[in-house]
Write a protein that holds these residues in place. Sequence first.
Motif, PDB file in Angstrom:
ATOM      1  N   TYR A  19       1.106   5.385   0.117  1.00 36.16           N
ATOM      2  CA  TYR A  19       0.323   6.501   0.637  1.00 36.16           C
ATOM      3  C   TYR A  19       1.271   7.598   1.091  1.00 36.16           C
ATOM      4  O   TYR A  19       2.475   7.545   0.811  1.00 36.16           O
ATOM      5  CB  TYR A  19      -0.572   6.003   1.788  1.00 36.16           C
ATOM      6  N   THR A  20       0.711   8.594   1.740  1.00 33.34           N
ATOM      7  CA  THR A  20       1.524   9.699   2.232  1.00 33.34           C
ATOM      8  C   THR A  20       1.464   9.719   3.751  1.00 33.34           C
ATOM      9  O   THR A  20       0.394   9.604   4.338  1.00 33.34           O
ATOM     10  CB  THR A  20       0.996  11.037   1.667  1.00 33.34           C
TER      11      THR A  20
ATOM     12  N   THR B 123      -5.541   1.981  -7.936  1.00 38.00           N
ATOM     13  CA  THR B 123      -5.595   3.293  -7.295  1.00 38.00           C
ATOM     14  C   THR B 123      -7.047   3.610  -6.946  1.00 38.00           C
ATOM     15  O   THR B 123      -7.931   3.491  -7.802  1.00 38.00           O
ATOM     16  CB  THR B 123      -5.037   4.384  -8.230  1.00 38.00           C
TER      17      THR B 123
ATOM     18  N   ILE C 131      -4.595   6.370   6.036  1.00 39.52           N
ATOM     19  CA  ILE C 131      -5.250   6.133   4.735  1.00 39.52           C
ATOM     20  C   ILE C 131      -6.767   6.166   4.757  1.00 39.52           C
ATOM     21  O   ILE C 131      -7.375   6.208   3.687  1.00 39.52           O
ATOM     22  CB  ILE C 131      -4.762   4.806   4.083  1.00 39.52           C
TER      23      ILE C 131
ATOM     24  N   THR D 224       4.727  10.762  -6.226  1.00 43.90           N
ATOM     25  CA  THR D 224       3.424  11.354  -6.500  1.00 43.90           C
ATOM     26  C   THR D 224       3.370  11.753  -7.969  1.00 43.90           C
ATOM     27  O   THR D 224       4.299  12.359  -8.484  1.00 43.90           O
ATOM     28  CB  THR D 224       3.192  12.594  -5.613  1.00 43.90           C
TER      29      THR D 224
ATOM     30  N   VAL E 292      -5.330   6.036  -2.254  1.00 45.14           N
ATOM     31  CA  VAL E 292      -4.017   5.396  -2.143  1.00 45.14           C
ATOM     32  C   VAL E 292      -3.772   4.555  -3.394  1.00 45.14           C
ATOM     33  O   VAL E 292      -4.665   4.339  -4.204  1.00 45.14           O
ATOM     34  CB  VAL E 292      -3.934   4.491  -0.887  1.00 45.14           C
TER      35      VAL E 292
ATOM     36  N   VAL F 249       0.852  -1.187   0.000  1.00 45.86           N
ATOM     37  CA  VAL F 249       0.000   0.000   0.000  1.00 45.86           C
ATOM     38  C   VAL F 249       0.890   1.239   0.000  1.00 45.86           C
ATOM     39  O   VAL F 249       1.886   1.312   0.729  1.00 45.86           O
ATOM     40  CB  VAL F 249      -1.011  -0.041   1.166  1.00 45.86           C
TER      41      VAL F 249
ATOM     42  N   PRO G 264      -0.859   9.066  -5.462  1.00 45.21           N
ATOM     43  CA  PRO G 264       0.259   8.184  -5.119  1.00 45.21           C
ATOM     44  C   PRO G 264       0.562   7.254  -6.284  1.00 45.21           C
ATOM     45  O   PRO G 264      -0.350   6.726  -6.920  1.00 45.21           O
ATOM     46  CB  PRO G 264      -0.260   7.410  -3.902  1.00 45.21           C
TER      47      PRO G 264
ATOM     48  N   ILE H 295      -9.957  -0.862  -0.421  1.00 43.43           N
ATOM     49  CA  ILE H 295      -9.465   0.086  -1.426  1.00 43.43           C
ATOM     50  C   ILE H 295     -10.261  -0.151  -2.703  1.00 43.43           C
ATOM     51  O   ILE H 295     -10.199  -1.239  -3.296  1.00 43.43           O
ATOM     52  CB  ILE H 295      -7.960  -0.109  -1.704  1.00 43.43           C
TER      53      ILE H 295
END
Lengths: 140, 140
Positions: free
Chosen positions: A29-30, A89, A64, B30, A69, A27, B35, A123
């Motif tokens: 993500y930020t 995504t 998340i 990014t 994501v 996974v 993402p 997701i």
Amino acid sequence: MFQNDAFRALDRQESLRLLAKVPVGRVVYTRQALPAVLPINFSLDTDASVLLRTSPDSDLVRAIDGVVVAFEADEFDAATRSGWSVVVTGRATVVTDPDEHERLSQADPTSWMPLRDPVFVRIESEMVTGRGLRGTRGTQ
Amino acid sequence: MFQNDAFRALDRQESLRLLAKVPVGRVVYTRQALPAVLPINFSLDTDASVLLRTSPDSDLVRAIDGVVVAFEADEFDAATRSGWSVVVTGRATVVTDPDEHERLSQADPTSWMPLRDPVFVRIESEMVTGRGLRGTRGTQ
């Protein structure tokens, strides 16, 4: 472009078929404004969404839930230099409906990781891209 | 936390040692505010930075040059449910110095993908985190 000759795009159906073969994905993500990635067991639900099982108080859930994501899985064979990768995504959401949670608890394959009172994170497979790498030998 | 009992943190040295064993990792960045993740061959330079080789006009180069990215590699064994993952986080920069480019061209292992006039992208190993998953059986 020369670089891309080695690749072929996989359609959604083939991508999901490959994704269903492997037990671990990643996974993406930020976290604290930095790109982050975490390998995790997953399964595909009947609607082709990706299901993760994790701890309700995990950093992952905090980062998340409600956010778009990416989720990636791949397989590569070093001997033949071939393989594939698939990226889903979509928005990640913690499953809060009790009936849905129960259904997923019954259906979910065994996690590699012991978890107490896990939650499911779904997701949505809003965008599914895949590519196959043909067996090829580098020219340099 | 129960979930984390299955994991142990790996120090920087052990993480880099494992990273050097595998030919493919995944650059996490990014793209168009979403993402993104791309599997790619890599090598480790003598200063432990991650080196990618790609096309100068690739979407990847446009997206990551000058930007902090994550780079992940892992190995998992489904039979024993054990494995490891390592994440390097740092700034990605296209190598523009001709001498440095020449040095890397000599040292770089063969890419799986044919590339014409490739550029090197260096990811500084500013932050290196690793974790090992012990062989364990899920409790549910």
